[in-house]
Write a protein that holds these residues in place. Structure first.
Motif, mmCIF file in Angstrom:
data_model
loop_
_atom_site.group_PDB
_atom_site.id
_atom_site.type_symbol
_atom_site.label_atom_id
_atom_site.label_comp_id
_atom_site.label_asym_id
_atom_site.label_seq_id
_atom_site.Cartn_x
_atom_site.Cartn_y
_atom_site.Cartn_z
ATOM 1 N N VAL A 109 0.897 -1.113 0.084
ATOM 2 C CA VAL A 109 -0.127 -0.061 0.018
ATOM 3 C C VAL A 109 0.902 1.243 -0.117
ATOM 4 C CG1 VAL A 109 -1.463 1.239 1.303
ATOM 5 C CG2 VAL A 109 -2.026 -0.976 1.066
ATOM 6 N N PHE A 110 2.018 1.244 1.049
ATOM 7 C CA PHE A 110 2.861 2.440 0.948
ATOM 8 C C PHE A 110 3.384 2.554 -0.601
ATOM 9 C CE2 PHE A 110 3.265 3.702 5.470
ATOM 10 C CZ PHE A 110 2.033 3.173 6.007
ATOM 11 N N LEU A 111 3.725 1.610 -1.256
ATOM 12 C CA LEU A 111 4.576 1.690 -2.453
ATOM 13 C C LEU A 111 3.509 2.368 -3.510
ATOM 14 C CD1 LEU A 111 6.481 -1.707 -3.325
ATOM 15 C CD2 LEU A 111 6.980 0.834 -3.810
ATOM 16 N N LYS A 112 2.284 1.806 -3.456
ATOM 17 C CA LYS A 112 1.308 2.136 -4.381
ATOM 18 C C LYS A 112 0.890 3.737 -4.110
ATOM 19 C CE LYS A 112 -3.298 0.637 -2.547
ATOM 20 N NZ LYS A 112 -3.954 1.858 -2.832
ATOM 21 N N GLU A 113 1.087 4.182 -2.817
ATOM 22 C CA GLU A 113 0.715 5.617 -2.397
ATOM 23 C C GLU A 113 1.759 6.436 -2.610
ATOM 24 O OE1 GLU A 113 -2.449 6.430 -2.253
ATOM 25 O OE2 GLU A 113 -3.556 4.545 -2.017
ATOM 26 N N ASP A 114 2.954 5.992 -2.983
ATOM 27 C CA ASP A 114 4.179 6.718 -3.265
ATOM 28 C C ASP A 114 4.773 7.331 -1.750
ATOM 29 O OD1 ASP A 114 4.976 6.478 -5.865
ATOM 30 O OD2 ASP A 114 3.420 8.179 -6.446
ATOM 31 N N ARG A 115 4.548 6.545 -0.736
ATOM 32 C CA ARG A 115 4.944 6.782 0.667
ATOM 33 C C ARG A 115 6.444 6.310 0.824
ATOM 34 N NH1 ARG A 115 -0.479 5.063 3.189
ATOM 35 N NH2 ARG A 115 -1.728 6.743 2.418
ATOM 36 N N LYS A 116 6.899 6.822 1.691
ATOM 37 C CA LYS A 116 8.214 6.454 2.192
ATOM 38 C C LYS A 116 8.277 5.084 2.542
ATOM 39 C CE LYS A 116 12.619 7.105 3.522
ATOM 40 N NZ LYS A 116 13.439 7.281 2.399
ATOM 41 N N LEU A 117 9.118 4.193 2.054
ATOM 42 C CA LEU A 117 9.068 2.904 2.576
ATOM 43 C C LEU A 117 10.455 2.483 2.710
ATOM 44 C CD1 LEU A 117 7.760 0.198 3.347
ATOM 45 C CD2 LEU A 117 7.954 -0.395 0.747
ATOM 46 N N LEU A 118 11.028 2.212 3.856
ATOM 47 C CA LEU A 118 12.603 1.685 4.334
ATOM 48 C C LEU A 118 12.541 0.421 4.867
ATOM 49 C CD1 LEU A 118 15.049 3.888 6.199
ATOM 50 C CD2 LEU A 118 14.536 1.687 6.974
ATOM 51 N N LEU A 119 13.414 -0.435 4.212
ATOM 52 C CA LEU A 119 13.706 -1.729 4.672
ATOM 53 C C LEU A 119 14.971 -1.838 5.158
ATOM 54 C CD1 LEU A 119 12.171 -3.819 1.781
ATOM 55 C CD2 LEU A 119 10.905 -2.892 3.474
ATOM 56 N N THR A 120 15.420 -2.496 6.453
ATOM 57 C CA THR A 120 16.522 -2.713 6.825
ATOM 58 C C THR A 120 16.794 -4.325 6.819
ATOM 59 O OG1 THR A 120 16.630 -0.746 8.254
ATOM 60 C CG2 THR A 120 18.023 -2.505 9.069
ATOM 61 N N PRO A 121 17.492 -4.940 5.891
ATOM 62 C CA PRO A 121 17.486 -6.166 5.590
ATOM 63 C C PRO A 121 18.556 -6.660 6.445
ATOM 64 C CG PRO A 121 18.360 -5.018 3.712
ATOM 65 C CD PRO A 121 17.704 -4.077 4.409
ATOM 66 N N ARG A 122 18.548 -7.920 7.054
ATOM 67 C CA ARG A 122 19.538 -8.448 7.839
ATOM 68 C C ARG A 122 19.694 -9.932 7.352
ATOM 69 N NH1 ARG A 122 23.149 -11.485 10.157
ATOM 70 N NH2 ARG A 122 21.384 -13.050 9.803
ATOM 71 N N GLU A 123 20.743 -10.367 6.728
ATOM 72 C CA GLU A 123 21.241 -11.629 6.276
ATOM 73 C C GLU A 123 22.412 -11.643 5.703
ATOM 74 O OE1 GLU A 123 21.228 -14.646 6.545
ATOM 75 O OE2 GLU A 123 19.267 -15.135 6.605
ATOM 76 N N THR A 124 23.127 -12.594 5.690
ATOM 77 C CA THR A 124 24.308 -13.024 4.887
ATOM 78 C C THR A 124 24.977 -14.314 4.941
ATOM 79 O OG1 THR A 124 26.775 -11.842 4.884
ATOM 80 C CG2 THR A 124 26.045 -12.769 7.116
ATOM 81 N N PRO A 125 25.469 -14.689 3.850
ATOM 82 C CA PRO A 125 25.726 -14.012 2.665
ATOM 83 C C PRO A 125 24.083 -13.979 2.086
ATOM 84 C CG PRO A 125 26.231 -16.161 2.293
ATOM 85 C CD PRO A 125 25.883 -16.163 3.761
ATOM 86 N N LEU A 126 24.137 -13.334 0.600
ATOM 87 C CA LEU A 126 23.031 -13.012 0.236
ATOM 88 C C LEU A 126 22.702 -13.813 -1.379
ATOM 89 C CD1 LEU A 126 22.998 -9.028 0.615
ATOM 90 C CD2 LEU A 126 21.229 -10.699 1.596
ATOM 91 N N THR A 127 21.751 -14.356 -1.519
ATOM 92 C CA THR A 127 21.488 -14.934 -2.773
ATOM 93 C C THR A 127 21.197 -14.110 -3.916
ATOM 94 O OG1 THR A 127 19.004 -15.087 -2.540
ATOM 95 C CG2 THR A 127 20.303 -17.024 -1.393
#
Ligand SMILES: Cc1cc2nc3c(=O)[nH]c(=O)nc-3n(C[C@H](O)[C@H](O)[C@H](O)COP(=O)(O)O)c2cc1C
Length: 185
Positions: A109-127
């Motif tokens: 929803v935040f994507l479609k409404e052009d709102r701020k969206l922040l993700l803090t990924p945590r994984e290693t290593p990355l596929t």
């Protein structure tokens, strides 16, 4: 400034806990919280505080299965959303438009409404798949802010390292902070 904070089931729930504490003290911010079932398990195993105790901080707490909650609708007014930490499962679902719980639905929803969206990924290593998903999200305007503390400040504690990442998150949300020392050259 109404912000939805989501904590998903990645290691590093201390980042989400600390972000919740900081945002709840900001006068200009109304912070609301949703924690996935896996996130609740990680809180149990990694923190010295229970999920129930965390619910004292936000204005509202939503059930991750409640797809009728306000953040699930574009008509509800929000400034932005942060998923801290963000599991590869949640990140991959968001990248592919899968909305099977309140976290992934609100992110879409935040994507479609052009709102701020922040993700803090945590994984290693990355596929390659996860990297492609991050690339795709970034190309849609999502901020990918990995839990990557820096060491040039000589951190003395885990809290210092957590606050470095938190300062970067607050900078990205355009919230004033002095959580880390800015580079003066
Ligand atoms: C102890 C533990 C640590 C985990 N750490 C991570 C992690 O750092 N990153 C990640 O992407 N998934 C991690 N997972 C796997 C996720 O919890 C799992 O994929 C879960 O389905 C994510 O669900 P959610 O995105 O709805 O929270 C971990 C699982 C466990 C049990």
């Amino acid at each position: 400034m109404r912000i939805l904070l989501a904590i998903s089931g990645a290691s590093g729930v201390i980042y989400g806990k600390r972000l919740l504490e900081v945002l709840s003290k900001k006068e200009e911010v109304d912070v609301e919280l949703v924690v996935s079932e896996a996130g609740k398990q990680l809180i149990d195993s990694e923190l010295d505080i229970s999920f129930e105790e965390l619910t004292d901080y936000p204005e509202k707490v939503y059930d991750p299965d409640d797809l009728k909650a306000p953040p699930a609708s574009g008509s509800s007014k929000y400034y932005g959303m942060a998923v801290v930490p963000c599991s590869m499962s949640s990140l991959s679902k968001i990248s592919n438009g899968i909305s099977d719980n309140l976290i992934t639905r609100a992110a879409s929803v935040f994507l479609k409404e052009d709102r701020k969206l922040l993700l803090t990924p945590r994984e290693t290593p990355l596929t390659t798949t996860w990297l492609e998903n991050m690339w795709h999200l970034s190309s849609e305007g999502v901020t990918i802010l990995p839990a990557m503390p820096a060491f040039y400040e000589d951190p003395e504690s885990i809290d210092d390292m957590v606050d470095f990442v938190l300062g970067k998150i607050l900078d990205s949300l355009e919230i004033q902070n002095s959580l880390y020392e800015r580079w003066e050259g």
